[in-house]
Enzyme design. Structure first.
Site, PDB file in Angstrom:
ATOM      1  N   LYS A  87      33.772  36.588  41.708  1.00 55.95           N
ATOM      2  CA  LYS A  87      33.257  37.419  40.622  1.00 55.95           C
ATOM      3  C   LYS A  87      33.054  36.532  39.388  1.00 55.95           C
ATOM      4  O   LYS A  87      33.998  35.890  38.906  1.00 55.95           O
ATOM      5  CB  LYS A  87      34.278  38.529  40.345  1.00 55.95           C
ATOM      6  CG  LYS A  87      33.697  39.776  39.758  1.00 55.95           C
ATOM      7  CD  LYS A  87      34.750  40.859  39.791  1.00 55.95           C
ATOM      8  CE  LYS A  87      34.314  42.087  39.060  1.00 55.95           C
ATOM      9  NZ  LYS A  87      35.430  43.012  38.848  1.00 55.95           N
TER      10      LYS A  87
HETATM   11  C1  E4P Z   1      34.768  46.295  38.367  1.00 56.19           C
HETATM   12  O1  E4P Z   1      34.398  45.340  38.981  1.00 56.19           O
HETATM   13  C2  E4P Z   1      35.150  46.264  36.947  1.00 56.19           C
HETATM   14  O2  E4P Z   1      36.013  45.236  36.715  1.00 56.19           O
HETATM   15  C3  E4P Z   1      35.744  47.581  36.561  1.00 56.19           C
HETATM   16  O3  E4P Z   1      35.066  48.616  37.234  1.00 56.19           O
HETATM   17  C4  E4P Z   1      35.831  47.824  35.072  1.00 56.19           C
HETATM   18  O4  E4P Z   1      36.221  49.155  34.862  1.00 56.19           O
HETATM   19  P1  E4P Z   1      36.788  49.694  33.458  1.00 56.19           P
HETATM   20  O5  E4P Z   1      35.642  49.808  32.515  1.00 56.19           O
HETATM   21  O6  E4P Z   1      37.364  51.022  33.790  1.00 56.19           O
HETATM   22  O7  E4P Z   1      37.797  48.689  33.004  1.00 56.19           O
END
Ligand code: E4P
Length: 216
Positions: A87
């Site tokens: 990622k």
């Molecule tokens: C996913 O890959 C993200 O890191 C995550 O969905 C972020 O979500 P949040 O906005 O609830 O922190």
């Protein structure tokens, strides 16, 4: 649409897996910290454990923000398990690194995406997934779901192979809207997944059936 769970919590991953609907897992540094995972060895071990629990892709986020650091970290993460997807944040060096990973057979998930322009760049660089954060967009008074539909349409018109991974999901309704808008994947907290089960008429109907069954 594939279902990923957005957590580093092993019990929640197991619960979603046991439901039989889980296609993968996404994590981020905030979610790892929430589970108290500290230090490189513990982080690597945790990703390995998650990969052993599920059969689909597991996103593991780099912490570096420079090209060299992202590549070095990504190589280490990718070596943990074939299902690891590195990622990478949507920054200039991140785009360069996504291109490098793509040319070297390492799959990536481009994270922190908030616009169609960013999604086009991620796809051009060769990301396997792009992660628009729809909940955070909604929080800033824009329409996150509209962005999912826009990116899905652009990718379809342009023939990009990058999968649209709707992230920052806050509710069961978000999941339904993502499915309707052409997301390839939705990564959700467990509560939002379980929220899909709920309908008061189901509960009322079941109670009545069980009551009547006593008369059978
Ligand atoms: C996913 O890959 C993200 O890191 C995550 O969905 C972020 O979500 P949040 O906005 O609830 O922190």
């Amino acid at each position: 649409m594939k279902f990923f769970i957005d957590t580093a919590n092993l019990a929640q991953i197991q619960e979603a897996h046991d439901l039989g609907i889980l296609d993968g897992v996404t994590t981020n540094p905030s979610l790892m910290a929430k589970e108290g995972i500290k230090g490189e060895a513990a982080i690597m071990k945790h990703y390995e454990t998650i990969c052993e629990m599920v059969s689909g892709d597991v996103s593991a986020e780099v912490l570096s923000t420079d090209f060299k650091g992202i590549v070095e970290e990504g190589k280490k993460l990718a070596a943990i398990h074939p299902n690891i997807v590195v990622k990478v944040p949507m920054i200039k060096d991140g785009v360069k690194a996504i291109n490098w990973f793509s040319e070297n057979g390492i799959r990536t998930n481009c994270t922190l995406v908030f616009s169609a322009g960013q999604a086009i760049l991620a796809a051009k660089a060769g990301a396997a997934y792009v992660s628009p954060f729809i909940g955070r967009i909604d929080d800033s008074n824009w329409d996150g779901i509209e962005l999912i539909a826009q990116i899905a349409q652009i990718y379809s018109i342009q023939g990009f192979k990058t999968e649209v991974l709707a992230a920052s999901i806050r509710s069961a309704l978000h999941i339904v809207k993502c499915a309707e808008s052409g997301a390839d994947v939705c990564t959700c907290p467990l509560d939002s997944i379980l929220g899909l089960l709920k309908h008061p008429l189901t509960d009322i109907g079941l109670a009545k059936f069980l009551e009547d069954a006593k008369k059978m």
